[in-house]
Design a protein around this motif. Structure first.
Motif, PDB file in Angstrom:
ATOM      1  N   THR A  14       0.835  -1.286   0.005  1.00  0.00           N
ATOM      2  CA  THR A  14      -0.136  -0.058  -0.136  1.00  0.00           C
ATOM      3  C   THR A  14       0.933   1.205   0.174  1.00  0.00           C
ATOM      4  N   ASN A  17       2.504   1.799  -3.385  1.00  0.00           N
ATOM      5  CA  ASN A  17       1.175   2.335  -4.323  1.00  0.00           C
ATOM      6  C   ASN A  17       1.123   3.847  -4.120  1.00  0.00           C
ATOM      7  N   LYS A  36       7.218   1.374  -7.055  1.00  0.00           N
ATOM      8  CA  LYS A  36       7.052   0.078  -7.540  1.00  0.00           C
ATOM      9  C   LYS A  36       7.983  -0.966  -6.942  1.00  0.00           C
ATOM     10  N   GLN A  39       6.128  -2.045  -3.735  1.00  0.00           N
ATOM     11  CA  GLN A  39       5.198  -2.879  -4.028  1.00  0.00           C
ATOM     12  C   GLN A  39       5.301  -4.311  -4.390  1.00  0.00           C
TER      13      GLN A  39
END
Length: 57
Positions: A14, A17, A36, A39
């Protein structure tokens, strides 16, 4: 019962993101890449937690 890796992984995913979104809004490619990467790290950690949880049950 969820494993701590599942929670930590979800949180990392999260956060990544959010980081990626802020990077896109500000045009900061480094922040996007970090988001990225976070994530991906989060997904891996969540999967580790899933595997641990499956073996507990």
């Amino acid at each position: 019962m969820a494993d701590k890796d599942q929670f930590k992984g979800a949180a990392k995913e999260t956060g990544g993101n959010i980081k990626e979104g802020i990077g896109k809004m500000t045009g900061n490619e480094k922040l996007q890449a970090e988001g990225k990467a976070d994530q991906l790290e989060g997904k891996v950690q969540k999967t580790v937690g899933d595997v641990k949880d499956a073996f507990k049950n």
